[in-house]
Design a protein around this motif. Structure first.
Motif, mmCIF file in Angstrom:
data_model
loop_
_atom_site.group_PDB
_atom_site.id
_atom_site.type_symbol
_atom_site.label_atom_id
_atom_site.label_comp_id
_atom_site.label_asym_id
_atom_site.label_seq_id
_atom_site.Cartn_x
_atom_site.Cartn_y
_atom_site.Cartn_z
ATOM 1 N N ALA A 25 46.984 46.803 33.794
ATOM 2 C CA ALA A 25 46.135 45.823 35.253
ATOM 3 C C ALA A 25 46.585 44.389 35.337
ATOM 4 C CB ALA A 25 44.256 45.150 34.595
ATOM 5 N N VAL A 26 47.335 44.164 34.086
ATOM 6 C CA VAL A 26 47.862 42.308 34.325
ATOM 7 C C VAL A 26 48.381 42.611 35.576
ATOM 8 C CG1 VAL A 26 49.554 40.693 32.694
ATOM 9 C CG2 VAL A 26 47.166 42.062 31.634
ATOM 10 N N GLN A 27 49.540 43.317 35.782
ATOM 11 C CA GLN A 27 50.052 43.919 36.693
ATOM 12 C C GLN A 27 49.901 43.621 38.084
ATOM 13 O OE1 GLN A 27 52.884 47.278 35.856
ATOM 14 N NE2 GLN A 27 53.474 45.622 33.926
ATOM 15 N N LEU A 28 48.771 44.427 38.134
ATOM 16 C CA LEU A 28 47.933 44.643 39.360
ATOM 17 C C LEU A 28 47.285 43.404 39.512
ATOM 18 C CD1 LEU A 28 47.035 48.010 39.090
ATOM 19 C CD2 LEU A 28 48.207 47.256 40.887
ATOM 20 N N ILE A 29 46.479 42.789 38.948
ATOM 21 C CA ILE A 29 46.080 41.536 39.086
ATOM 22 C C ILE A 29 46.675 40.391 39.515
ATOM 23 C CG2 ILE A 29 44.467 39.578 37.732
ATOM 24 C CD1 ILE A 29 44.257 41.180 35.442
ATOM 25 N N GLY A 30 47.955 40.050 38.839
ATOM 26 C CA GLY A 30 48.742 39.113 39.447
ATOM 27 C C GLY A 30 49.220 39.381 40.843
ATOM 28 N N GLU A 31 49.669 41.006 41.244
ATOM 29 C CA GLU A 31 50.020 40.794 42.280
ATOM 30 C C GLU A 31 49.073 41.047 43.605
ATOM 31 O OE1 GLU A 31 51.314 45.426 41.959
ATOM 32 O OE2 GLU A 31 52.789 45.038 40.713
ATOM 33 N N LYS A 32 47.726 41.698 42.878
ATOM 34 C CA LYS A 32 46.859 41.433 44.198
ATOM 35 C C LYS A 32 45.478 40.971 43.795
ATOM 36 C CE LYS A 32 45.240 45.958 45.065
ATOM 37 N NZ LYS A 32 45.679 46.957 45.671
ATOM 38 N N GLY A 33 45.438 40.468 42.855
ATOM 39 C CA GLY A 33 43.732 40.184 42.509
ATOM 40 C C GLY A 33 43.221 41.591 41.415
ATOM 41 N N TRP A 34 42.153 40.579 41.220
ATOM 42 C CA TRP A 34 41.141 41.500 39.948
ATOM 43 C C TRP A 34 40.118 42.476 41.187
ATOM 44 C CZ3 TRP A 34 40.475 44.420 36.472
ATOM 45 C CH2 TRP A 34 39.757 45.324 35.182
ATOM 46 N N ASP A 35 39.334 41.396 41.900
ATOM 47 C CA ASP A 35 38.574 42.239 42.959
ATOM 48 C C ASP A 35 39.339 43.568 44.214
ATOM 49 O OD1 ASP A 35 36.398 40.497 42.108
ATOM 50 O OD2 ASP A 35 36.748 39.155 43.725
ATOM 51 N N ALA A 36 40.309 43.183 44.063
ATOM 52 C CA ALA A 36 40.883 44.034 44.832
ATOM 53 C C ALA A 36 42.081 45.547 44.576
ATOM 54 C CB ALA A 36 42.048 43.202 45.667
ATOM 55 N N THR A 37 41.747 44.815 42.679
ATOM 56 C CA THR A 37 43.140 46.187 41.964
ATOM 57 C C THR A 37 41.147 47.259 41.332
ATOM 58 O OG1 THR A 37 43.888 44.617 41.478
ATOM 59 C CG2 THR A 37 43.375 46.757 39.789
ATOM 60 N N THR A 38 41.869 48.893 41.776
ATOM 61 C CA THR A 38 40.918 49.636 41.590
ATOM 62 C C THR A 38 41.382 49.926 40.410
ATOM 63 O OG1 THR A 38 42.026 51.279 42.595
ATOM 64 C CG2 THR A 38 40.056 50.098 43.772
ATOM 65 N N ALA A 39 39.858 50.967 39.765
ATOM 66 C CA ALA A 39 40.409 51.888 38.723
ATOM 67 C C ALA A 39 41.483 53.080 38.534
ATOM 68 C CB ALA A 39 38.857 52.004 38.039
ATOM 69 N N ALA A 40 41.130 53.372 40.005
ATOM 70 C CA ALA A 40 42.323 54.239 39.404
ATOM 71 C C ALA A 40 43.616 53.791 39.851
ATOM 72 C CB ALA A 40 41.670 55.276 40.857
ATOM 73 N N GLU A 41 43.174 53.222 40.089
ATOM 74 C CA GLU A 41 45.005 52.227 40.619
ATOM 75 C C GLU A 41 45.275 51.717 39.472
ATOM 76 O OE1 GLU A 41 45.523 49.376 45.518
ATOM 77 O OE2 GLU A 41 43.535 49.261 43.698
ATOM 78 N N ILE A 42 44.681 51.171 38.680
ATOM 79 C CA ILE A 42 45.287 51.405 37.115
ATOM 80 C C ILE A 42 45.489 51.721 36.664
ATOM 81 C CG2 ILE A 42 44.218 49.872 34.937
ATOM 82 C CD1 ILE A 42 42.448 47.801 36.344
ATOM 83 N N ARG A 109 50.854 35.099 34.980
ATOM 84 C CA ARG A 109 50.487 34.912 36.516
ATOM 85 C C ARG A 109 48.877 35.204 36.423
ATOM 86 N NH1 ARG A 109 52.633 34.905 41.763
ATOM 87 N NH2 ARG A 109 51.825 35.849 42.555
ATOM 88 N N ALA A 110 48.114 36.897 35.570
ATOM 89 C CA ALA A 110 47.339 37.109 36.080
ATOM 90 C C ALA A 110 46.069 36.151 35.394
ATOM 91 C CB ALA A 110 47.205 38.413 34.979
ATOM 92 N N ILE A 111 46.758 35.488 34.326
ATOM 93 C CA ILE A 111 45.670 34.275 34.186
ATOM 94 C C ILE A 111 45.478 34.092 35.060
ATOM 95 C CG2 ILE A 111 45.394 32.262 32.108
ATOM 96 C CD1 ILE A 111 46.417 33.832 30.615
ATOM 97 N N PHE A 112 46.380 33.419 36.056
ATOM 98 C CA PHE A 112 46.393 32.092 36.902
ATOM 99 C C PHE A 112 45.488 32.145 38.149
ATOM 100 C CE2 PHE A 112 48.520 29.402 34.355
ATOM 101 C CZ PHE A 112 47.746 28.482 33.899
ATOM 102 N N VAL A 113 45.725 33.644 38.450
ATOM 103 C CA VAL A 113 45.290 34.624 39.548
ATOM 104 C C VAL A 113 44.029 34.235 39.623
ATOM 105 C CG1 VAL A 113 45.215 36.444 40.987
ATOM 106 C CG2 VAL A 113 47.296 35.717 40.388
ATOM 107 N N LEU A 114 43.421 35.072 38.443
ATOM 108 C CA LEU A 114 42.498 35.062 37.842
ATOM 109 C C LEU A 114 41.196 33.923 38.442
ATOM 110 C CD1 LEU A 114 42.064 37.507 35.087
ATOM 111 C CD2 LEU A 114 40.632 38.233 37.068
ATOM 112 N N THR A 115 42.040 32.714 37.177
ATOM 113 C CA THR A 115 40.974 31.730 37.861
ATOM 114 C C THR A 115 41.488 30.835 38.894
ATOM 115 O OG1 THR A 115 42.560 30.881 35.538
ATOM 116 C CG2 THR A 115 41.861 29.342 36.261
ATOM 117 N N PHE A 116 42.039 30.778 39.360
ATOM 118 C CA PHE A 116 41.808 30.583 41.526
ATOM 119 C C PHE A 116 41.485 31.751 41.871
ATOM 120 C CE2 PHE A 116 45.747 29.351 40.237
ATOM 121 C CZ PHE A 116 45.422 27.119 39.971
ATOM 122 N N GLU A 117 40.561 32.847 41.590
ATOM 123 C CA GLU A 117 40.056 33.955 41.968
ATOM 124 C C GLU A 117 38.669 34.068 41.932
ATOM 125 O OE1 GLU A 117 40.401 38.487 42.855
ATOM 126 O OE2 GLU A 117 40.031 38.489 41.151
#
Length: 209
Positions: A25-42, A109-117
């Motif tokens: 989840a951390v890797q995917l958040i950093g790459e594409k953000g949380w909203d665009a990440t799916t449970a299946a991708e995780i 990176r994931a923390i700050f992507v989430l922060t701005f998202e």
């Protein structure tokens, strides 16, 4: 090839799967953000089936809940050192980000992507980020007030304005790193931010903090 979890107890297997899913989840958040990440991708990124997130956590939202309750609390918000100076305690947030940039850049990176998202009102992360920003501001304010008392912070500063400056300096640095619009060394910039904050608000600017 034998399974790496063969011979482990059920609690051990759950611990491993949970850790791998959070790392994915951390890797995917950093790459594409949380909203665009799916449970299946995780699930797939962690090396499991697409249904593993629901089997292990119950929902995608619960992954984020766990991420904030564990990784955020453990790595980004350590308890301040009561023996340090007030200025050092005010700078602890800057210092912690510098450590994470060196030791766990994916998480940072994931923390700050989430922060701005979380600037969008519909973001699931918004309440968590607002809480984190409030706590960071309170930590800085407490440190500054202690610094005025122990003479590590200038007595004539406007506490509220200074707290805002600390926050703006950190988030501005993070935004430029995340956007990567041009070469940007966050470690160097954080050192500059730290030195500037000491110079502007420390009682003795050239004293080590």
């Amino acid at each position: 090839m034998p399974s790496p979890t063969r011979g482990l107890t059920q609690p051990q297997r759950l611990e491993i799967s949970g850790r791998r899913l959070l790392e994915a989840a951390v890797q995917l958040i950093g790459e594409k953000g949380w909203d665009a990440t799916t449970a299946a991708e995780i699930g797939r990124r962690a090396g499991y089936s697409r249904a593993m997130v629901h089997a292990r956590f119950g929902s995608k939202d619960a992954v984020l809940d766990t991420l904030f309750a564990t990784e955020y609390e453990r790595k980004l918000a350590p308890a301040p050192d009561p023996a340090s100076s007030g200025m050092a305690r005010a700078l602890a947030h800057v210092d912690r980000i510098a450590v994470l940039y060196s030791e766990d850049r994916d998480l940072l990176r994931a923390i700050f992507v989430l922060t701005f998202e979380a600037a969008t009102a519909t973001s699931q992360a918004r309440p968590y980020i607002q809480m984190w920003l409030r706590r960071a501001a309170q930590t800085v304010e407490t440190g500054l007030r202690a610094g005025v008392a122990d003479d590590s912070v200038r007595r004539d500063i406007d506490i509220d304005r200074t707290v805002h400056d600390f926050g703006a300096a950190v988030l501005g640095t993070a935004y430029q790193w995340i956007m990567a619009a041009y070469p940007y060394d966050m470690a160097t910039e954080l050192e500059f931010v730290r030195a500037r904050l000491i110079r502007d608000y420390g009682s003795i600017p050239d004293r080590p903090i």
